[in-house]
Design a protein around this motif. Structure first.
Motif, PDB file in Angstrom:
ATOM      1  N   SER A   1     -28.665  35.933   4.449  1.00 36.91           N
ATOM      2  CA  SER A   1     -27.562  35.027   5.155  1.00 36.91           C
ATOM      3  C   SER A   1     -27.992  34.351   6.429  1.00 36.91           C
ATOM      4  O   SER A   1     -29.246  34.666   6.615  1.00 36.91           O
ATOM      5  N   ILE A   2     -27.327  33.396   6.727  1.00 37.87           N
ATOM      6  CA  ILE A   2     -27.379  32.892   8.212  1.00 37.87           C
ATOM      7  C   ILE A   2     -26.274  33.202   9.100  1.00 37.87           C
ATOM      8  O   ILE A   2     -25.199  32.992   8.746  1.00 37.87           O
ATOM      9  N   VAL A   3     -26.829  33.906  10.234  1.00 34.33           N
ATOM     10  CA  VAL A   3     -25.387  34.116  11.166  1.00 34.33           C
ATOM     11  C   VAL A   3     -25.486  32.881  11.988  1.00 34.33           C
ATOM     12  O   VAL A   3     -26.644  32.531  12.693  1.00 34.33           O
ATOM     13  N   VAL A   4     -24.275  32.527  12.370  1.00 34.01           N
ATOM     14  CA  VAL A   4     -24.169  31.142  13.035  1.00 34.01           C
ATOM     15  C   VAL A   4     -22.811  31.424  14.213  1.00 34.01           C
ATOM     16  O   VAL A   4     -21.901  31.811  13.813  1.00 34.01           O
ATOM     17  N   LYS A   5     -23.500  31.648  15.412  1.00 35.41           N
ATOM     18  CA  LYS A   5     -22.607  31.914  16.640  1.00 35.41           C
ATOM     19  C   LYS A   5     -22.443  30.606  17.394  1.00 35.41           C
ATOM     20  O   LYS A   5     -23.256  29.708  17.672  1.00 35.41           O
ATOM     21  N   PHE A   6     -20.899  30.475  17.751  1.00 43.17           N
ATOM     22  CA  PHE A   6     -20.562  29.399  18.341  1.00 43.17           C
ATOM     23  C   PHE A   6     -19.872  29.639  19.788  1.00 43.17           C
ATOM     24  O   PHE A   6     -18.855  30.653  19.730  1.00 43.17           O
ATOM     25  N   GLY A   7     -20.325  29.408  20.804  1.00 38.47           N
ATOM     26  CA  GLY A   7     -19.851  29.798  22.162  1.00 38.47           C
ATOM     27  C   GLY A   7     -18.513  29.149  22.509  1.00 38.47           C
ATOM     28  O   GLY A   7     -18.061  28.460  21.899  1.00 38.47           O
TER      29      GLY A   7
ATOM     30  N   HIS B   1     -25.303  31.011   2.666  1.00 37.39           N
ATOM     31  CA  HIS B   1     -24.394  32.077   2.764  1.00 37.39           C
ATOM     32  C   HIS B   1     -24.114  32.413   4.549  1.00 37.39           C
ATOM     33  O   HIS B   1     -24.412  33.497   5.141  1.00 37.39           O
ATOM     34  N   PRO B   2     -23.461  31.305   5.063  1.00 36.00           N
ATOM     35  CA  PRO B   2     -23.131  31.602   6.587  1.00 36.00           C
ATOM     36  C   PRO B   2     -22.304  32.414   6.909  1.00 36.00           C
ATOM     37  O   PRO B   2     -21.197  32.697   6.422  1.00 36.00           O
ATOM     38  N   VAL B   3     -22.565  33.387   8.127  1.00 31.64           N
ATOM     39  CA  VAL B   3     -21.572  34.273   8.847  1.00 31.64           C
ATOM     40  C   VAL B   3     -21.281  33.662  10.181  1.00 31.64           C
ATOM     41  O   VAL B   3     -22.188  33.392  10.766  1.00 31.64           O
TER      42      VAL B   3
END
Length: 450
Positions: free
Chosen positions: A4-10, A34-36
């Motif tokens: 997967s790819i983990v995508v964090k938004f502030g 497969h984003p998380v």
């Protein structure tokens, strides 16, 4: 299972309709990877919750209303469908009622504070999951108290590797397999006993790193409000450039020495797993940002110039320390007892020089040290640092740093070299930091003086 790819938004990335639309665009683009998604609370909400917890009840209620208005305004912008909007309004009101009940306990216990501030991420993650679903992107909210297991160090908890890995995989893999996007609360976790904890400084970034580690992700993306990591602070050095690629070690050095980069603690799980991190800009989504990797192709000896504009320089002198053991340990035990972190250290036969950040309890430590040595406290100090892999091996770099500062008539009060040859740090007069940063950047990074 495909990585997967983990995508964090502030906070700034989840606070406006435009930026939330960018989140939707990013998730659609990454659909086959497969984003998380990990999200922070809306901008300033965590501060408002902390302020409410430390205010009289009347003022606390006013801050809760401010939080309510902030979220409701966003929802009105996101949903034209009144039924869907009311569903989200109802969830927010329920969460803020829980916060109000917690505030009535009227104490500053860290456990209580963690429970209070956790609601910022719980609300934002629900909004994002509902909006993505509204946009025909199947998604579900995951509250991280269900997947990130921590110790009981409330306020700055550390995750426990084995139980966290087990829970993350148990809850997220089935969703990923079924093409459902998990929207995970950043910043929070829970003890084995189920008590809510927060992860401290850089908490949401840390959440993303932990989840990436637990899933064995291909990459962790941190979406923020800048175009990656720069060669210097662009607010100070207008000619600063975005750095395409740096190592975890360089990024850690930069963060430790004052740069606004990911906190070193944040990077530990992904660095351990060899997972790259990419820093991207929600306001400029086409920019490639900065990729942080374990190793990179060597292109430049010097990566960046960093600074701390205000530090304390202590010079401790005692002739009796010559040829004796335990002197340094005695000094550092005093700082440890006072919970004061030491940054840079330089030692000669009878003198120890070191720098600290400004702290309220410094005077007590100084009094204890003064009992067995002479100590000079210099509060007119700043630190400028030149960062680069193996920089200490290149005598030209060291010579050039001194030459550049000398041309500007900037006296070096103390110099320190990284044990891993990744930085040269100079302590100078606090009024000279900006001129020093600009000169070093222009000469070493723009002028070819590497």
């Amino acid at each position: 299972m495909t990585a997967s790819i983990v995508v964090k938004f502030g906070g700034t990335s989840v606070s406006t309709k435009k930026n939330i639309q960018t989140i939707g665009d990013v998730v659609r683009r990454l659909k086959d990877k497969h984003p998380v998604v990990v999200v922070s609370a809306l901008s300033k909400v965590t501060d408002l919750l902390l302020s409410a917890a430390n205010s009289p009840i009347k003022e606390a209620n006013e801050k809760i209303e401010e939080i309510r208005k902030k979220h409701k305004q966003l929802i009105r912008e996101l949903w034209q469908d009144e039924k869907s909007a009311n569903k989200v309004f109802s969830f927010i009101n329920k969460q803020l009622q829980l916060v109000s009940q917690l505030l009535k306990q009227n104490n500053k216990d860290k456990r209580l504070l963690d429970s209070i501030v956790s609601h910022g991420e719980i609300i934002s993650s629900y909004i994002i999951s509902q909006w993505l679903t509204y946009q025909n992107i199947p998604s579900v909210q995951i509250v991280a108290t269900e997947i990130i297991v921590t110790d009981n160090n409330f306020g700055s908890a550390e995750f426990l590797e084995k139980p966290t890995k087990k829970q993350v995989q148990k809850m997220l893999f089935p969703l990923i397999k079924n093409s459902i996007v998990p929207i995970v609360t950043g910043f929070i976790g829970a003890t084995k006993g189920g008590k809510v904890t927060t992860l401290g400084r850089g908490g949401s970034d840390y959440s993303a790193s932990i989840i990436g580690f637990a899933l064995g992700s291909a990459e962790v993306q941190i979406w923020t409000d800048v175009d990656g990591v720069f060669t210097a602070d662009p607010r100070v050095v207008k000619t600063a450039r975005s750095i395409p690629e740096i190592t975890f070690q360089e990024a850690s050095e930069m963060a430790f020495l004052g740069a606004k980069v990911l906190h070193p603690r944040t990077m530990r799980p992904v660095a351990k797993a060899g997972i790259s991190v990419r820093i991207l800009n929600t306001f400029n989504p086409k920019n490639q940002g900065t990729r942080i990797v374990s190793r990179k192709e060597r292109k430049s000896r010097i990566t960046a110039i960093t600074f701390k504009r205000k530090v304390v320089l202590l010079t401790i002198k005692a002739e009796q320390m010559f040829m004796t053991t335990g002197f340094l340990a005695k000094i550092f035990d005093i700082f440890k007892e006072a919970n004061i972190s030491v940054d840079l250290v330089s030692v000669s036969e009878v003198t120890v020089s070191l720098t600290l950040d400004m702290v309220d309890n410094l005077q007590d430590a100084v009094k204890k040290i003064d009992k067995f040595s002479r100590i000079v406290v210099d509060q007119d100090a700043a630190v400028v640092s030149v960062i680069g892999e193996h920089i200490g091996r290149y005598h030209h770099a060291i010579r050039n740093v001194f030459s550049i500062l000398d041309k500007k008539h900037i006296r070096v009060k103390m110099i320190s070299f990284s044990a891993q040859n990744r930085n040269i740090s100079c302590v100078i007069k606090s009024s000279c930091w900006e001129e020093a940063v600009q000169a070093l950047h222009d000469e070493l990074l723009l002028g070819g003086g590497k």
